[in-house]
Design a protein around this motif. Structure first.
Motif, mmCIF file in Angstrom:
data_model
loop_
_atom_site.group_PDB
_atom_site.id
_atom_site.type_symbol
_atom_site.label_atom_id
_atom_site.label_comp_id
_atom_site.label_asym_id
_atom_site.label_seq_id
_atom_site.Cartn_x
_atom_site.Cartn_y
_atom_site.Cartn_z
ATOM 1 N N ALA A 342 0.833 -1.207 0.000
ATOM 2 C CA ALA A 342 0.000 0.000 0.000
ATOM 3 C C ALA A 342 0.865 1.253 0.000
ATOM 4 N N TRP A 343 1.976 1.229 0.732
ATOM 5 C CA TRP A 343 2.871 2.392 0.770
ATOM 6 C C TRP A 343 3.486 2.658 -0.601
ATOM 7 N N GLN A 344 3.881 1.598 -1.289
ATOM 8 C CA GLN A 344 4.494 1.764 -2.607
ATOM 9 C C GLN A 344 3.496 2.290 -3.635
ATOM 10 N N LEU A 345 2.245 1.865 -3.534
ATOM 11 C CA LEU A 345 1.233 2.259 -4.515
ATOM 12 C C LEU A 345 0.603 3.611 -4.211
ATOM 13 N N SER A 346 0.798 4.130 -3.004
ATOM 14 C CA SER A 346 0.078 5.326 -2.569
ATOM 15 C C SER A 346 0.791 6.600 -2.991
ATOM 16 N N GLY A 347 -0.025 7.643 -3.111
ATOM 17 C CA GLY A 347 0.506 8.981 -3.311
ATOM 18 C C GLY A 347 0.793 9.645 -1.974
ATOM 19 N N ARG A 348 1.100 10.956 -2.015
ATOM 20 C CA ARG A 348 1.482 11.659 -0.798
ATOM 21 C C ARG A 348 0.345 11.704 0.220
ATOM 22 N N CYS A 349 -0.853 12.041 -0.230
ATOM 23 C CA CYS A 349 -1.995 12.158 0.702
ATOM 24 C C CYS A 349 -2.332 10.813 1.319
ATOM 25 N N ASN A 350 -2.308 9.765 0.505
ATOM 26 C CA ASN A 350 -2.641 8.450 1.029
ATOM 27 C C ASN A 350 -1.582 7.958 2.010
ATOM 28 N N ARG A 351 -0.332 8.347 1.801
ATOM 29 C CA ARG A 351 0.718 7.955 2.747
ATOM 30 C C ARG A 351 0.532 8.668 4.087
ATOM 31 N N ILE A 352 0.102 9.917 4.052
ATOM 32 C CA ILE A 352 -0.201 10.623 5.299
ATOM 33 C C ILE A 352 -1.316 9.901 6.048
ATOM 34 N N TYR A 353 -2.322 9.472 5.291
ATOM 35 C CA TYR A 353 -3.429 8.719 5.898
ATOM 36 C C TYR A 353 -2.924 7.424 6.524
ATOM 37 N N LEU A 354 -2.007 6.721 5.851
ATOM 38 C CA LEU A 354 -1.473 5.472 6.391
ATOM 39 C C LEU A 354 -0.695 5.714 7.682
ATOM 40 N N VAL A 355 0.000 6.849 7.766
ATOM 41 C CA VAL A 355 0.762 7.167 8.970
ATOM 42 C C VAL A 355 -0.173 7.548 10.119
ATOM 43 N N VAL A 356 -1.207 8.338 9.816
ATOM 44 C CA VAL A 356 -2.129 8.807 10.860
ATOM 45 C C VAL A 356 -2.860 7.644 11.517
ATOM 46 N N ARG A 357 -3.214 6.645 10.737
ATOM 47 C CA ARG A 357 -4.003 5.535 11.287
ATOM 48 C C ARG A 357 -3.146 4.492 12.012
ATOM 49 N N CYS A 358 -1.834 4.658 12.015
ATOM 50 C CA CYS A 358 -0.920 3.655 12.580
ATOM 51 C C CYS A 358 -1.264 3.231 14.009
ATOM 52 N N PRO A 359 -1.495 4.159 14.940
ATOM 53 C CA PRO A 359 -1.750 3.710 16.328
ATOM 54 C C PRO A 359 -2.933 2.756 16.456
ATOM 55 N N LEU A 360 -4.053 3.092 15.785
ATOM 56 C CA LEU A 360 -5.230 2.230 15.888
ATOM 57 C C LEU A 360 -4.991 0.885 15.211
ATOM 58 N N VAL A 361 -4.321 0.889 14.054
ATOM 59 C CA VAL A 361 -4.032 -0.364 13.361
ATOM 60 C C VAL A 361 -3.139 -1.252 14.219
ATOM 61 N N PHE A 362 -2.134 -0.649 14.851
ATOM 62 C CA PHE A 362 -1.200 -1.409 15.680
ATOM 63 C C PHE A 362 -1.925 -2.092 16.838
ATOM 64 N N VAL A 363 -2.837 -1.372 17.483
ATOM 65 C CA VAL A 363 -3.579 -1.945 18.607
ATOM 66 C C VAL A 363 -4.415 -3.137 18.144
ATOM 67 N N LEU A 364 -5.099 -2.991 17.010
ATOM 68 C CA LEU A 364 -5.938 -4.092 16.510
ATOM 69 C C LEU A 364 -5.092 -5.289 16.094
ATOM 70 N N LEU A 365 -3.927 -5.027 15.467
ATOM 71 C CA LEU A 365 -3.067 -6.127 15.033
ATOM 72 C C LEU A 365 -2.523 -6.937 16.205
ATOM 73 N N LEU A 366 -2.377 -6.307 17.361
ATOM 74 C CA LEU A 366 -1.784 -6.991 18.502
ATOM 75 C C LEU A 366 -2.682 -8.096 19.049
ATOM 76 N N PHE A 367 -4.012 -7.921 18.983
ATOM 77 C CA PHE A 367 -4.859 -8.922 19.644
ATOM 78 C C PHE A 367 -5.881 -9.602 18.742
ATOM 79 N N ILE A 368 -6.089 -9.134 17.503
ATOM 80 C CA ILE A 368 -7.039 -9.816 16.611
ATOM 81 C C ILE A 368 -6.262 -10.596 15.549
ATOM 82 N N PRO A 369 -6.369 -11.914 15.524
ATOM 83 C CA PRO A 369 -5.646 -12.704 14.515
ATOM 84 C C PRO A 369 -6.283 -12.589 13.130
ATOM 85 N N VAL A 370 -5.454 -12.636 12.114
ATOM 86 C CA VAL A 370 -5.912 -12.606 10.724
ATOM 87 C C VAL A 370 -6.036 -14.037 10.215
#
Length: 620
Positions: A342-370
């Protein structure tokens, strides 16, 4: 101890009794009319304000901890609440796309369902089960739950249905769609009848509503059984006609067309959604969808290729590899909140969005299995999944138990670990055994059992976010002096329908249009029959005489009439378009909802009178 039993020692007067009665019965809207200096005490003592909380007591946060003392700060706080609502909406979207939808496909595949049955049962249950819990919570104790249920139904059918039809036109399952729309009409008519018949609802009438849904599910299952019996019959007939010399070509071609159509409707598989995910990650998915024009219905897209999920499970396996090959590398890649592709395919705005959402994504990844059949090793990450055996039950039990006990420290809930603290006694030995047994390059045979953890934690997360959205929307309505029923059929209905819109839109874009549209109808049937019947069973206030007045609400009749219009017009355009979902149908559904909103606003501003009758009181 009551006020009157304490009166001899405290020397309380009748004025104290009256004030105590006043606090127990005052509306939280009346608190907003008091001076700011008194709102902290009033908001913490008024019983009506105590029900408008979930994990956070927003009134106490505003008027006690932060001490808002003017209208400007209050309005600014409402903008902060809007930002919080956006964060909760995003959390729902990520949860549904990453965890809930892949698990739903796997369960449907394992239970040998077709797309339509999976939509009206599993997906409908997943989308609407938070409503059952919400109807049993204090925030809904004396709420107009009929208005809420029918308003949510309108939002799901008109907004979610319109979005699915607009994004990806597809061929519906004709007779199933017709049958389920008529079942929805039956459900809402029976619900309305039992409410207005005597002004209250009995326990037996609740059981009748519940029984209608059981009948609905049984008929859907029987339909699948009969279709598969007919498919086997057609195959035998095709084989027999093919063995005749010379074969009757017209009859054989006709039966082959029928067989192909029924097999396609009965088939469910894991579609390859690589192209969809790449366009979504690059931020170009909406422009790709509208490349033919916003209001031009494109030719129905061919069904995506299916995924060889057996090969995905073992494509990295080599028996000569060590069991813990790249253990920590895999772990750190799995908990990385920014997807590399996603980082490679994204433009500048989308990369900012990916960075902003990091804390919430990290919390979910820690306890919900894929658990996702489209991913290599089905999403297995040995070290992360072993730790999630411990963290997932601990977090889920803590959240649910804390919500049940509802003990608050100032403006936030106190996490209760009295039960969850014992879960590691069971889960840590289990995690050690799995770590010693499993490999990094292939998931173990029991990896599918992680579906239980993924599904339960996804549902808890969605329930929390939906409830927080409802609380926030009600607070915004109270601050801006909007009526409860108006908020219920507008802001709250849209926020409650948002998970359905997200889940159904993602499924439709991945090639599961029939499943999505089945859930758009099956979800409201579940909400009307099951959610309401459960609320009627456990909320004893609905049995009181005259309860239908507050259960129905001011906008109840408006919602009912617009829902009937929606069902009838949906039947009409389905038949007109030969059960092909078109963009014009999606726009038509949106316009009906816009008309409903305009009418609701006019009723709120007293421009027009609602359809309901004015209340009549018997003379004394």
């Amino acid at each position: 101890m009551s006020v009157r039993t304490r009166s001899p020692s405290l020397n309380l007067t009748e004025l104290d009794y009256e004030f105590d009665y006043f606090l127990k019965n005052i509306s939280c809207r009346a608190v907003m009319r008091t001076p700011y200096s008194y709102r902290c005490k009033m908001a913490t003592q008024a019983d009506d304000c105590k029900r408008i909380i979930n994990f956070f007591n927003y009134f106490r946060m505003m008027y006690c901890s932060i001490d808002i003392d003017n209208k400007t700060k209050e309005v600014l706080f409402m903008f902060l609440f809007v930002f919080l609502s956006v964060a909760f909406l995003w959390m729902m979207s990520f949860n549904i796309g990453t965890y809930f939808s892949p698990v739903l496909k796997i369960i449907s595949l394992k239970l040998h369902m077709n797309e339509y049955l999976a939509g009206v049962t599993l997906l409908a249950f997943g989308n609407c089960s938070p409503e059952i819990i919400a109807n049993l919570m204090p925030v809904r104790a004396d709420a107009p739950i009929f208005t809420i249920a029918v308003g949510n139904t309108l939002a799901i059918i008109l907004l979610s249905g319109g979005t699915v039809c607009f994004l990806r036109p597809f061929k519906m399952n004709a007779h199933c769609t017709m049958r389920d729309l008529l079942f929805l009409l039956l459900g809402v008519e029976v619900l309305r009848f039992v409410m207005i018949k005597e002004g209250a609802v009995t326990i037996w009438e609740s059981i009748v509503l519940f029984s209608i849904y059981i009948l609905y599910v049984v008929i859907n299952i029987a339909d699948v059984v009969l279709v598969r019996f007919y498919i086997r019959k057609l195959r035998r007939e095709v084989d027999y006609l093919g063995s005749i010399t010379p074969p009757p070509e017209k009859e054989l071609a006709s039966k082959l067309r029928k067989l192909t159509m029924y097999e396609e409707e009965d088939d469910i598989r894991i579609n390859d959604t690589t192209m969809y995910r790449r366009s979504r990650d690059s931020g170009r998915h909406f422009s790709n969808m509208t490349s033919t024009g916003y209001f031009v219905t494109p030719r129905p897209a061919e069904r995506p290729e299916s995924v060889d999920y057996g090969a995905n499970r073992t494509n990295l396996h080599n028996s000569e590899n060590p069991k813990n090959l790249l253990l920590f590398t895999e772990f750190f890649q799995s908990i990385n909140p920014i997807d590399g592709d996603a980082w490679q395919l994204s433009g500048r705005c989308n990369r900012i969005y990916l960075v902003v959402r990091c804390p919430l994504v990290f919390v979910l990844l820690l306890f919900i299995p894929v658990v996702d059949y489209e991913k290599d090793k089905h999403g297995w990450s040995k070290l992360l999944n072993c730790t999630q055996i411990v963290t997932n039950p601990f977090v889920v039990i803590t959240l649910v138990h804390s919500a049940v006990t509802s003990v608050y420290h100032t403006w936030y809930i106190t996490l209760d670990f009295s039960i969850s603290m014992w879960s590691p006694c069971l889960t840590i030995p289990l995690a050690i055994v799995i770590f010693l047994h499993s490999r990094t390059d292939v998931p173990p045979f029991y990896h599918q059992l992680y579906i239980v953890l993924t599904f339960s934690s996804s549902m808890v997360t969605i329930w929390i976010t939906v409830t927080e959205l409802e609380v926030l929307s009600e607070i915004v309505g109270i601050v801006f002096d909007l009526s409860e029923t108006f908020m219920a059929v507008t802001f709250e209905a849209v926020s409650n329908a948002t998970p359905d819109i997200i889940a159904n839109s993602q499924l439709a874009m991945q090639g599961y249009g029939r499943m999505a549209f089945a859930a758009i109808i099956g979800g409201p049937v579940f909400a009307i029959l099951i959610s309401m019947s459960v609320a009627f069973m456990f909320n004893l206030r609905v049995r009181e005489k005259g309860a239908s007045l507050w259960v129905y609400g001011d906008q109840g009749e408006n919602c009912y009439i617009f829902l009937v219009i929606t069902i009838v017009t949906t039947l009409w355009w389905c038949v007109t378009f030969n059960f092909f979902a078109r963009r014009s149908a999606g726009v038509f559904l949106w316009l009906i909802y816009l008309l409903f909103l305009i009418y609701a606003v006019c009723v709120e501003w007293d421009v027009v009178h609602e359809f309901s009758r004015d209340p009549y009181f018997e003379p004394i």
